[in-house]
Design a protein around this motif. Structure first.
Motif, short mmCIF file in Angstrom:
data_model
loop_
_atom_site.label_atom_id
_atom_site.label_comp_id
_atom_site.label_asym_id
_atom_site.label_seq_id
_atom_site.Cartn_x
_atom_site.Cartn_y
_atom_site.Cartn_z
N ARG A 251 0.82 -1.21 0.00
CA ARG A 251 0.00 0.00 0.00
C ARG A 251 0.86 1.26 0.00
O ARG A 251 0.55 2.25 0.66
N GLY A 252 1.96 1.21 -0.74
CA GLY A 252 2.81 2.38 -0.89
C GLY A 252 3.76 2.66 0.25
O GLY A 252 4.44 3.68 0.25
N VAL A 253 3.85 1.75 1.22
CA VAL A 253 4.71 1.97 2.38
C VAL A 253 5.69 0.82 2.51
O VAL A 253 5.30 -0.35 2.55
N GLY A 254 6.97 1.15 2.58
CA GLY A 254 8.02 0.17 2.78
C GLY A 254 9.27 0.88 3.24
O GLY A 254 9.26 2.08 3.53
N THR A 255 10.37 0.15 3.31
CA THR A 255 11.63 0.73 3.77
C THR A 255 12.70 0.51 2.72
O THR A 255 12.99 -0.63 2.35
N PHE A 256 13.26 1.60 2.21
CA PHE A 256 14.39 1.52 1.29
C PHE A 256 15.56 2.19 1.98
O PHE A 256 15.61 3.42 2.11
N ALA A 257 16.50 1.38 2.51
CA ALA A 257 17.57 1.95 3.32
C ALA A 257 18.82 1.11 3.20
O ALA A 257 18.76 -0.12 3.17
N PHE A 258 19.98 1.79 3.11
CA PHE A 258 21.26 1.11 3.09
C PHE A 258 21.82 0.89 4.48
O PHE A 258 22.80 0.18 4.65
N GLY A 259 21.25 1.51 5.48
CA GLY A 259 21.80 1.46 6.82
C GLY A 259 21.84 0.05 7.37
O GLY A 259 20.93 -0.77 7.13
N VAL A 260 22.86 -0.24 8.15
CA VAL A 260 23.03 -1.57 8.73
C VAL A 260 21.99 -1.77 9.84
O VAL A 260 21.91 -0.98 10.79
#
Length: 745
Positions: free
Chosen positions: A100-109
């Protein structure tokens, strides 16, 4: 991008789906008798239930539907689940999942996902483990909206529940093979059956190899491919009719290659601003355009990964309830490399790294037998997760060299009660209380021994779910729920970590609040299933990663809290079997998503003050904008037709189509990272015996050769502040065909 559907076509597709109400690839574990579609069994609420009795938005995708829609790896789920988007990256560690358009896009460990993944009752702390092979899958359940009460703090936006088959009581086996016109090869073999009267086993093994669909002009090789070997093994021991033990041992090994072709490039572009490094120098032989599938890289970009997982599930029937224990351990490790200058220049700037994830989890729950007016699920959960990341980039520019660790320790208790206040009406209440401790270390190896940091934090959280469901008739159920979600705090452990970031402490936890109203119905003698859900979800302190442009032209990624996001919409799913041999299915999701508060957001590369990028440092206000990976419309539709031929043979034809409206892949609203709307159609025709002992199928994927991208990157700053857009090409960027065959005994 080629031949996208027009607005008129979109209207026609939307109207057709809405009028016929054929939605949702929901055939998992269903039975068909005289045209009647039977039960679909799911475990969305940690108990076996008919999906029509589950008061939540859940889509079920069976193994046959995964095959018909050409879903062979995790990223392909986007094709069949309208509320789901899987966004790939250079390696699986950086991929992301949105519901529904919500997620996490992150390079952080150690940054948690907003969408949790569970495989055979085991939560996967690190999503990349699921991004490889989907061979021998019984069903996939996509649960939309916060699922934190039953599934924990990494499910603030939803959950993907993957269920694989268990051992059989009779000896069975299956072998399968696949070959395509563009050199993909797949092999699979499984065997299952009894060892003794009380001991059963199942072993499933698969191998896939695909060279890739991008040409590396530097060495003449293909990239954007993969090679994977996976084995899943289960032992089930049930010495009595009350006790059962299931031991699972899984191993996965694979590698990927990647490339990012230029689809737009200014003739004035200069790599790193160097006047001598023109397009003819850094990209010789490349014809830039929407159809470009060529790169020139002298360093192989890709990853080598390995995963070893074990779990032990114990169940004991107490009569009034079942006591369940699930113990799991998982170790994932990966080596990755990236051609930082993405050219054949002798400067040869590159990046590489090592990543590892170790997870131990223990869950104990008590599930009532479901025969009384009061039903319950009570449990406790513990998890230890530890990550390590070593990263190097250089030597010529954008230098980085650091080593970081991140760990979390979680303990929680949870419960959900369902009470039939009167016949046909059920009240629902659930609560989860948890405490998490996190810690990190970070060493900047370029800056010397003094550039080292370590710290920790703790967080207590509570989530709940309340609701009511009512049966209007035997085959019509309506429900309304109110649920909250929680995603844990995290440190921003990426390139550029320094004392200032350390002083800021962790990025705040993410929370969500969701209201859903839905109907589950079957009619025309159960030949048609029609489900619909209306939802409204609000997120506070949403964790997101944006890109900022450093003075040397390098993009630096920062994890931050977006003030607030609101998503709302409607989802419709249905299955119909109106005539013998023909099954129709499909689904439609309409999403209205908006960033309601984010005043200090990063600007997109090249954004001017007139375009809203102001201040020092320059920032923009994203309030009122649409979050990334949030298309307004997504639709899936499918049809299967089975017709008797001669003797025991029958013909099978499948068509699967999916449509997605335009979407921006960047949080910053970069106009150069917008994927326009597109539709993809897959077609297959085969023959099989009625007992399904064997089957041979010819297929064509992306029948109409509809080009699209699964991610876009604007590298304006790296090319002298000139137009430079690169794309991630999906497996079916171009039309291809093949044959798959299987034999079961």
């Amino acid at each position: 991008m080629r031949r996208f559907f027009s607005t008129t076509a979109l209207g026609g597709i939307s109207a057709g789906i809405a009028l016929t109400a054929f939605g949702g690839f929901a055939h998992a574990q269903e039975t068909v008798d005289d045209g009647v579609v039977g039960e679909i069994v799911v475990t969305a609420q940690k108990r076996s239930q008919n999906v029509q009795d589950v008061p939540m938005a859940v889509q079920v995708i069976g193994g046959d539907q995964l095959e018909a829609a050409a879903v062979r790896e995790f990223t392909d789920l986007t094709k069949v689940a309208p509320s789901l988007i899987v966004r790939p990256a250079d390696n699986p560690v950086n991929a992301s999942v949105s519901i529904r358009g919500v997620g996490t896009f992150a390079f952080g460990v150690g940054v948690e996902p907003s969408v949790a993944v569970v495989v055979d009752d085991v939560p996967i702390a690190f999503q990349a483990r699921a991004f490889a092979d989907l061979a021998d899958v019984e069903r996939i359940e996509v649960l939309r909206g916060p699922q934190s009460t039953l599934y924990g703090k990494s499910a603030s936006a939803g959950l993907i529940n993957i269920v694989t088959p268990g051992p059989t009581r009779e000896l069975t086996g299956k072998v399968s093979a696949l070959a395509t016109t563009d050199s993909e090869v797949g092999l699979g073999a499984s065997i299952s059956g009894p060892i003794t009267d009380t001991l059963r086993f199942r072993s499933s093994n698969s191998y896939t190899s695909f060279e890739g669909n991008i040409d590396n002009l530097y060495n003449g090789e293909k990239v954007n491919g993969r090679e994977t070997f996976a084995t899943r093994n289960k032992l089930v021991w049930d010495p009595t009719d009350k006790f059962s033990a299931t031991l699972a041992v899984d191993y996965l090994k694979g590698d990927t290659t990647a490339g990012r072709p230029f689809i737009a490039l200014s003739p004035d572009a200069r790599l790193r601003g160097n006047a001598a490094w023109t397009p003819a120098v850094f990209a010789p032989g490349v014809t830039v355009g929407s159809n470009n599938s060529s790169v020139v890289n002298n360093v192989t970009t890709g990853s080598d990964y390995e995963d070893f997982a074990q779990s032990l599930k114990l169940t004991y029937d107490l009569g009034f309830a079942t006591l369940i224990s699930v113990t799991a351990n998982d170790r994932y490790k990966m080596l990755d490399a990236f051609d930082q200058d993405e050219s054949a220049l002798s400067v040869n700037n590159y990046a590489n790294g090592l990543f590892s994830a170790d997870q131990f989890s223990q869950e104990i729950r008590l599930v009532s037998n479901g025969s009384n007016r009061l039903r319950y699920t009570l449990g406790a959960f513990h998890a230890d997760v530890n990550y390590r990341r070593y990263f190097f980039r250089g030597p010529a520019f954008s230098q980085a060299n650091w080593d970081a660790t991140s760990g979390s320790n979680e303990n929680s208790v949870f419960g959900q009660l369902e009470y039939d206040v009167v016949e046909g009406t059920t009240l629902i209440g659930g609560l989860r209380l948890g405490r998490e401790k996190i810690g990190y270390t970070f060493r900047d190896l370029r800056a010397g021994p003094a550039a080292a940091w370590a710290d920790g934090a703790s967080d207590d959280y509570a989530t709940y779910r309340v609701g009511v469901q009512h049966k209007l008739a035997d085959d019509v159920m309506v429900f309304a729920t109110w649920a909250t979600g929680h995603k844990g705090q995290s440190y921003d452990l990426t390139t550029g970590f320094n004392q200032a970031r350390a002083d800021l402490g962790p990025v705040r936890p993410e929370s969500s609040e969701d209201i859903q109203v839905g109907v589950r119905s079957r009619f025309l003698d159960r030949r048609v299933t029609l489900n619909a859900t209306v939802f409204n979800t609000e997120y506070e302190d949403f964790q997101a990663q944006g890109a900022e442009l450093l003075p040397d032209g390098t993009q630096n990624f920062r994890l931050t809290n977006v003030g607030a996001i609101r998503t709302r919409g409607i989802e419709v799913e249905s299955t119909a079997r109106l005539v013998d041999g023909l099954t129709l299915s499909g689904s439609v999701a309409y999403l209205d998503a908006e960033i309601t508060q984010f005043a200090g957001a990063q600007c997109w590369p090249g954004q001017t003050a007139a375009q809203g990028c102001t201040g020092s440092p320059a920032r923009q206000n994203l309030a009122g904008e649409r979050p990334p990976q949030a298309p307004k419309w997504k639709l899936s539709a499918g049809a299967e037709y089975v017709r008797p031929l001669v003797g025991d043979l029958e013909g099978v034809a499948n068509v699967a189509a999916n449509y997605q409206s335009s979407v921006n892949y960047s949080l910053s609203q970069d106009p150069l990272t917008v994927q326009k709307g597109y539709a993809v159609v897959n077609l297959s025709v085969g023959v099989r015996d009625k007992a399904r002992g064997y089957q041979v199928t010819a297929f064509v994927n992306n029948l109409f050769d509809e080009g699209y991208y699964t991610n876009l990157v604007n590298n304006y700053g790296a090319y002298g502040n000139q137009l430079a857009v690169q794309a991630f090409l999906p497996r079916d960027f171009k039309r291809y065909g093949g044959i798959r065959a299987s034999m079961t005994f």
